[in-house]
Design a protein around this motif. Structure first.
Motif, mmCIF file in Angstrom:
data_model
loop_
_atom_site.group_PDB
_atom_site.id
_atom_site.type_symbol
_atom_site.label_atom_id
_atom_site.label_comp_id
_atom_site.label_asym_id
_atom_site.label_seq_id
_atom_site.Cartn_x
_atom_site.Cartn_y
_atom_site.Cartn_z
ATOM 1 N N SER A 1 0.838 -1.202 0.000
ATOM 2 C CA SER A 1 0.000 0.000 0.000
ATOM 3 C C SER A 1 0.873 1.253 0.000
ATOM 4 O O SER A 1 0.543 2.251 -0.644
ATOM 5 C CB SER A 1 -0.931 0.002 1.213
ATOM 6 N N GLY A 2 2.000 1.198 0.708
ATOM 7 C CA GLY A 2 2.926 2.324 0.693
ATOM 8 C C GLY A 2 3.540 2.518 -0.678
ATOM 9 O O GLY A 2 3.762 3.652 -1.123
ATOM 10 N N THR A 3 3.823 1.403 -1.367
ATOM 11 C CA THR A 3 4.382 1.488 -2.716
ATOM 12 C C THR A 3 3.405 2.161 -3.671
ATOM 13 O O THR A 3 3.793 3.014 -4.474
ATOM 14 C CB THR A 3 4.730 0.081 -3.232
ATOM 15 N N THR A 4 2.132 1.790 -3.594
ATOM 16 C CA THR A 4 1.147 2.416 -4.483
ATOM 17 C C THR A 4 0.915 3.873 -4.110
ATOM 18 O O THR A 4 0.663 4.711 -4.979
ATOM 19 C CB THR A 4 -0.181 1.635 -4.458
ATOM 20 N N ARG A 5 1.007 4.209 -2.799
ATOM 21 C CA ARG A 5 0.881 5.616 -2.410
ATOM 22 C C ARG A 5 2.034 6.435 -2.992
ATOM 23 O O ARG A 5 1.848 7.559 -3.463
ATOM 24 C CB ARG A 5 0.885 5.742 -0.883
ATOM 25 N N LEU A 6 3.237 5.846 -2.945
ATOM 26 C CA LEU A 6 4.393 6.525 -3.521
ATOM 27 C C LEU A 6 4.198 6.750 -5.022
ATOM 28 O O LEU A 6 4.510 7.835 -5.547
ATOM 29 C CB LEU A 6 5.654 5.700 -3.273
ATOM 30 N N ALA A 7 3.660 5.747 -5.703
ATOM 31 C CA ALA A 7 3.435 5.869 -7.146
ATOM 32 C C ALA A 7 2.425 6.976 -7.442
ATOM 33 O O ALA A 7 2.603 7.768 -8.385
ATOM 34 C CB ALA A 7 2.943 4.538 -7.713
ATOM 35 N N ARG A 8 1.371 7.057 -6.640
ATOM 36 C CA ARG A 8 0.387 8.133 -6.839
ATOM 37 C C ARG A 8 1.016 9.500 -6.546
ATOM 38 O O ARG A 8 0.714 10.493 -7.220
ATOM 39 C CB ARG A 8 -0.842 7.905 -5.959
ATOM 40 N N GLY A 9 1.889 9.528 -5.544
ATOM 41 C CA GLY A 9 2.588 10.781 -5.252
ATOM 42 C C GLY A 9 3.445 11.239 -6.411
ATOM 43 O O GLY A 9 3.501 12.441 -6.730
ATOM 44 N N MET A 10 4.109 10.301 -7.074
ATOM 45 C CA MET A 10 4.925 10.643 -8.236
ATOM 46 C C MET A 10 4.052 11.168 -9.381
ATOM 47 O O MET A 10 4.439 12.110 -10.086
ATOM 48 C CB MET A 10 5.716 9.413 -8.693
ATOM 49 N N LEU A 11 2.869 10.572 -9.549
ATOM 50 C CA LEU A 11 1.960 11.065 -10.578
ATOM 51 C C LEU A 11 1.465 12.472 -10.248
ATOM 52 O O LEU A 11 1.334 13.322 -11.140
ATOM 53 C CB LEU A 11 0.769 10.107 -10.732
ATOM 54 N N ASN A 12 1.192 12.731 -8.980
ATOM 55 C CA ASN A 12 0.774 14.076 -8.588
ATOM 56 C C ASN A 12 1.894 15.079 -8.836
ATOM 57 O O ASN A 12 1.652 16.212 -9.281
ATOM 58 C CB ASN A 12 0.371 14.091 -7.111
ATOM 59 N N LEU A 13 3.130 14.659 -8.527
ATOM 60 C CA LEU A 13 4.282 15.526 -8.775
ATOM 61 C C LEU A 13 4.416 15.818 -10.263
ATOM 62 O O LEU A 13 4.685 16.961 -10.670
ATOM 63 C CB LEU A 13 5.544 14.852 -8.248
ATOM 64 N N ALA A 14 4.229 14.769 -11.101
ATOM 65 C CA ALA A 14 4.302 14.968 -12.551
ATOM 66 C C ALA A 14 3.207 15.904 -13.030
ATOM 67 O O ALA A 14 3.432 16.748 -13.912
ATOM 68 C CB ALA A 14 4.203 13.621 -13.265
ATOM 69 N N SER A 15 2.005 15.776 -12.452
ATOM 70 C CA SER A 15 0.905 16.667 -12.838
ATOM 71 C C SER A 15 1.232 18.105 -12.485
ATOM 72 O O SER A 15 0.936 19.040 -13.253
ATOM 73 C CB SER A 15 -0.387 16.228 -12.151
ATOM 74 N N THR A 16 1.856 18.314 -11.334
ATOM 75 C CA THR A 16 2.254 19.661 -10.931
ATOM 76 C C THR A 16 3.314 20.211 -11.876
ATOM 77 O O THR A 16 3.251 21.370 -12.328
ATOM 78 C CB THR A 16 2.789 19.639 -9.486
ATOM 79 N N GLY A 17 4.299 19.351 -12.199
ATOM 80 C CA GLY A 17 5.337 19.772 -13.135
ATOM 81 C C GLY A 17 4.762 20.105 -14.501
ATOM 82 O O GLY A 17 5.204 21.048 -15.163
ATOM 83 N N ARG A 18 3.782 19.358 -14.908
ATOM 84 C CA ARG A 18 3.124 19.602 -16.195
ATOM 85 C C ARG A 18 2.453 20.967 -16.186
ATOM 86 O O ARG A 18 2.521 21.717 -17.173
ATOM 87 C CB ARG A 18 2.121 18.487 -16.450
ATOM 88 N N ALA A 19 1.769 21.268 -15.079
ATOM 89 C CA ALA A 19 1.064 22.544 -14.982
ATOM 90 C C ALA A 19 2.037 23.719 -14.993
ATOM 91 O O ALA A 19 1.743 24.780 -15.556
ATOM 92 C CB ALA A 19 0.211 22.564 -13.715
ATOM 93 N N ILE A 20 3.212 23.539 -14.367
ATOM 94 C CA ILE A 20 4.179 24.638 -14.251
ATOM 95 C C ILE A 20 5.047 24.756 -15.503
ATOM 96 O O ILE A 20 5.235 25.853 -16.057
ATOM 97 C CB ILE A 20 5.064 24.425 -13.016
#
Length: 951
Positions: free
Chosen positions: A649-668
């Motif tokens: 579950s921690g691994t999948t949370r980390l993966a979602r965090g990376m996707l959120n980070l990528a989404s933020t980078g995309r927006a910026i």
């Protein structure tokens, strides 16, 4: 004076000026892999060239001609007689040779040589037409090989082969000359500029027709199926030099020129079909029955002796009576077709009437059932590889392809069987196209033990004398002369006809550079040289006979290696390793290079999807071999896999965090800026951090799983297990479908009136496939057991059905979970549980459907298309797109595999609003390379449906 080694290097340097280095191959791994065909010969090319058009191919021919280097053409490499191997320059047809054009409303089709035979028939299906040739390998072999070998097959006979159905060809000769027989201007220019060739052919034709004994011999030989030597019938069938040339090219096996395009006259495809397995007491009775059927309205009559039947009697679906047949029994597979049901029934009755006077072991019963019909033919088409699968490891399998005059079939069969027994081949099996007197003898053969080569030679000498001389038959009815029968062409045809063939060869190829020693050879022991070693490599793949049936479905086929080629290299490494201290320095260096190159070509670019097993007649899954290699190579990472699995579950949370980070980078940064930054990070990490891609989705909102649901005793219950992929990957950026798969699934289940149960600890659960594919078997087993326990609790020991939203995961679960559990993926669940609860209003949209590899394994193709057709105006299923190659995370860490597997997708779906599938990770790659958003098939169903109560 340049040495031979210098000549190949010079050729490569010259070709580098017009071709990419990737298409000029001379490394030890790929020359061996790409140079292997389905025959029992092995020659390793010095240079493999992959031209993409005629101009490049002509440059290769010119370079070879200037250096006196022999050249061989290769299409699919399913040929059995050694006509597609060389130790010089191999021209391999891949990208650029798959063009096609339907002509005259389907009455003709123009094809390039890289088109697979079955693809041609797929293109013609809407017109109820097909090409005439129908070889057993039609799902794998290519048009270039079909024409160059004059391949025929089950229903083709001699009336519908390439020779009889060719309308026009475009050909490139040894000196680079181009001729398009469909173009009057091209014909006229050719006739003027190459008068010596045209007039030479017309002279040979006139001399042959005036030589009545020779002309009659030719007519006799071509009343049979015959691919031994050149098509001498062209000299008596035509008097125009260009027509003679056109027909001589058919069956010339690349020794006279290169067919760059062929136009076929198509034949009617009678859609109403029935088949019967008819069992007879002995071979003589079987042959007499075949003769009686010669004038009957049948499409095919396939003979199988008792040994052939024994090799398949345990296959699923086969009649139980097979196991009880007496030792001398044989069978006929009879195929009857018609344009409509009434015509089919009329023809069936005619066949039944014939059998009223023939003693059979069982009543003659025809099946109309599509599944049984296809099973009968699948078994028949797989007999050759099936026999190969039961041979001793280290031996090869030989298939001899002869034809007798039909009126002498029974005595010829008995005489030939006696020859095989006399030379110590009692295990040989017999099957073939009985209506044409065309029979295949298949037997295992080792060449390593003392005396085995001599035994084989004695057998072939006597077979050639018996069939070719005593019975006036043909030694190669449909498999091509190749190297296998080149030493016997003169024996079969006689000195006069043989000399005529050499005159033809000299007219076309005076320097003997096009596929030398194929069809014609001065070497009497050619068929005993360069025999292919088949050492033990791994029990998973040791039964492979390298037929190549697997290649067309492999996602890495145009990038690195196919399953057959992975096995070829694994065997070669095993052979070299077995030599141990006996390896010389050069061979030791070669082994080390093979190991190094195999890491990427064999392992890292393998999707381990197992589609190869669906095409292999003996079910070999090369992906299992690669998983075993990964298991051995990555054993030191078992602790890391265990930690990931225990904290999933921690691994999948980390993966979602990376996707959120990528989404933020995309927006910026925007897509371009993020791509540059990601690329720099990927490069700096040595490829360990995957490259960001534009279709990487948002993070999935897993909170939707925790929303309270009121228990309702009036509703049926269903257990919903969202896969780890759908718990990580949400909706695509900019996609009009903004919901995650979990949200869509819950909405659809609610609409259909289900009460949903989500297993406890769902965020921690995983089926184990992600670990299995990386060779981490122990952790894969642990995760499967965890999931099994929680699904049993959630479903009350299998009381409720279970829906998992990712098809590959469900395939992995099969056989790993408690048999009480019924787990279905989206297509099967929608078909079995949702359609009856919903009212559908098809959307006015054109949509694409992608068949995942797991869907193919589970036989869901037709249901998936039907589901989409119920929900949309038009459904497109892209041709020749099999596994997408995303393979869990391969699309992120080895993106070139995904790109290669989906080459050509965008052009087929460009007019579609969206695409639909049943695997979230696959949809990421499909969206990138298709140019349209790909979503879950459940999204399409949800958008097109209303619940019955709401209606």
């Amino acid at each position: 004076m340049a040495t031979p080694a210098d000549a190949w290097h010079e050729l490569k340097r010259e070709l580098l000026e017009i071709m990419n280095a990737e298409r000029l191959i001379d490394d030890p791994l790929r020359t061996l892999a790409y140079g292997t065909d389905a025959s029992f010969y092995r020659l390793i090319p010095r240079l493999v060239v992959r031209p993409v058009n005629e101009d490049e191919l002509m440059a290769v021919l010119a370079g070879c001609r200037a250096r006196k280097l022999p050249v061989t053409f290769r299409a699919a490499g399913t040929s059995l007689s050694g006509q597609a191997v060389t130790d010089s320059v191999l021209i391999q047809l891949r990208e650029g040779w798959r063009g096609h054009e339907i002509l005259d409303g389907g009455r003709a089709i123009r094809l390039q040589p890289g088109v697979i035979g079955a693809r041609a028939n797929q293109l013609l299906a809407p017109f109820r037409r097909k090409i005439g040739p129908d070889p057993a390998s039609i799902n794998s072999c290519m048009i270039g090989g079909i024409a160059a070998n004059n391949a025929s097959g089950m229903c083709c006979g001699t009336a519908q082969n390439s020779y009889r159905t060719v309308r026009d060809i475009r050909v490139i000769l040894a000196d680079g000359t181009r001729l398009d027989t469909a173009d009057p201007a091209s014909r006229e220019v050719f006739r003027h500029r190459y008068a010596e060739l045209v007039e030479g052919l017309e002279r040979l034709a006139a001399e042959t027709r005036s030589n009545e004994p020779l002309a009659e011999k030719i007519r006799h030989k071509y009343r049979l199926k015959n691919t031994t030597g050149y098509a001498l019938n062209s000299l008596i069938d035509f008097d125009d030099g260009i027509e003679i040339l056109k027909h001589l090219m058919i069956g010339s096996e690349g020794t006279l020129g290169f067919i760059s395009t062929i136009t076929y006259e198509t034949v009617v495809d009678e859609l109403h079909k029935a088949a019967a397995l008819v069992f007879l007491p002995d071979m003589a009775a079987t042959c007499r029955a075949t003769i009686a059927l010669k004038q009957a309205p049948v499409s095919a009559v396939e003979l199988m002796d008792r040994a052939a039947l024994r090799s398949v009697e345990s296959k699923p679906g086969m009649p139980e009576v097979l196991k009880t047949l007496p030792g001398g029994a044989a069978a006929l597979l009879i195929d009857v077709r018609g344009n409509d049901e009434s015509q089919l029934e009329e023809r069936l009755q005619a066949v039944q009437t014939i059998f009223e006077g023939i003693h059979t072991l069982e009543p003659v019963t025809f099946t109309h059932d599509k599944g049984t019909y296809e099973l009968y033919w699948k078994i028949r088409k797989g007999l050759f590889p099936a026999v190969g699968a039961v041979r001793d490891t280290g031996t090869t399998v030989i298939i001899e392809d002869v034809a007798f005059p039909i009126e002498r079939l029974d005595e010829g069969v008995l005489a030939l069987t006696e020859v095989f027994h006399r030379h110590g081949y009692p295990e040989a099996i017999l099957f073939g196209h009985a209506l044409e007197g065309n029979l295949h003898f298949v037997f295992p053969q080792g060449f390593e033990k003392p005396g085995e080569v001599e035994r084989y030679q004695a057998l072939m000498d006597e077979v050639a004398q018996l069939v070719g001389v005593e019975y006036g038959g043909s030694l190669k009815a449909e498999h091509g002369t190749g190297r296998n029968m080149a030493p016997y062409v003169e024996l079969e045809w006689g000195p006069e006809a043989y000399a005529l063939m050499w005159q033809i060869k000299v007219l076309f190829d005076p320097e003997n550079l096009l596929n030398p020693d194929v069809i014609l050879s001065r070497n009497p022991t050619l068929h005993l040289e360069n025999l292919k070693p088949l050492p033990a490599a791994d029990p998973i793949v040791d039964k492979c006979i390298e037929c190549g049936f697997c290649e067309h479905v492999c996602p890495s086929r145009d990038l690195t290696l196919t399953p057959r080629q992975r096995i070829v290299i694994a065997r070669e490494m095993a052979r070299l390793e077995a030599l141990g201290d006996g390896l010389d320095t050069q061979e030791a260096g070669r082994l080390e290079q093979l190991r190094k190159d195999y890491r990427y070509a064999g392992d890292e670019t393998c999707a381990v999807d197992g589609l190869c097993a669906t095409q292999c007649p003996v079910g070999i899954n090369t992906g299992e071999l690669i998983r075993e290699l990964r298991h051995e190579r990555l054993a030191q990472h078992a602790d890391m896999a265990r930690r990931v699995g225990r904290h999933f579950s921690g691994t999948t949370r980390l993966a979602r965090g990376m996707l959120n980070l990528a989404s933020t980078g995309r927006a910026i940064l925007g897509e371009r800026g993020l791509s540059k930054v990601s690329g720099a990070i990927t490069q700096a990490s040595g490829g360990r951090v995957p490259q960001w891609m534009p279709t990487l989705p948002k993070a999935a909102p897993v909170r939707v799983l925790g929303r309270g649901r009121v228990s309702d005793s009036t509703r049926e219950k269903v257990v919903y297990f969202p896969s780890c992929a759908t718990r990580v990957f949400g909706a695509g950026h900019g996609d009009s479908e903004s919901r995650s798969i979990m949200e869509i699934t819950l909405s659809l289940l609610d609409k259909a009136g289900f009460e949903v149960i989500v297993p406890e600890m769902s965020g921690h659960l995983c089926c184990g496939m992600a670990f299995q594919s990386k060779g981490q078997f122990d952790e894969a087993t642990h995760k499967a057991r965890e999931l099994n326990r929680e699904l049993l609790v959630a479903s009350q020991n299998g009381r409720y059905p279970i829906l998992s939203d990712t098809s590959p995961c469900v395939l992995h679960m099969q056989g790993r979970l408690d048999e009480r559990l019924t787990v279905q993926e989206p297509v099967a669940f929608a078909h079995d549980h949702l359609l009856s609860r919903l009212d559908l209003t098809p959307l006015d949209e054109r949509v694409a459907v992608h068949m995942t590899c797991s869907s193919t394994h589970m036989g869901l193709g037709e249901r998936m298309v039907a589901l989409a057709q119920a929900c949309a105006r038009e459904v497109v299923v892209p041709a020749e797109i099999t596994c997408c190659g995303f393979a869990g995370d391969k699309g992120l860490v080895t993106p070139e595999l995904n790109a290669s597997a989906l080459k050509g997708l965008a052009g087929q779906v460009d007019e579609c609003e969206a695409g639909y599938s049943n695997s979230r990770t696959c949809e990421i790659g499909l969206s990138l390379h298709g140019g349209i958003p790909y979503r879950s098939i459940l999204s399409l169903l949800d958008r097109a449906s209303r619940g019955r109560s709401a209606a």
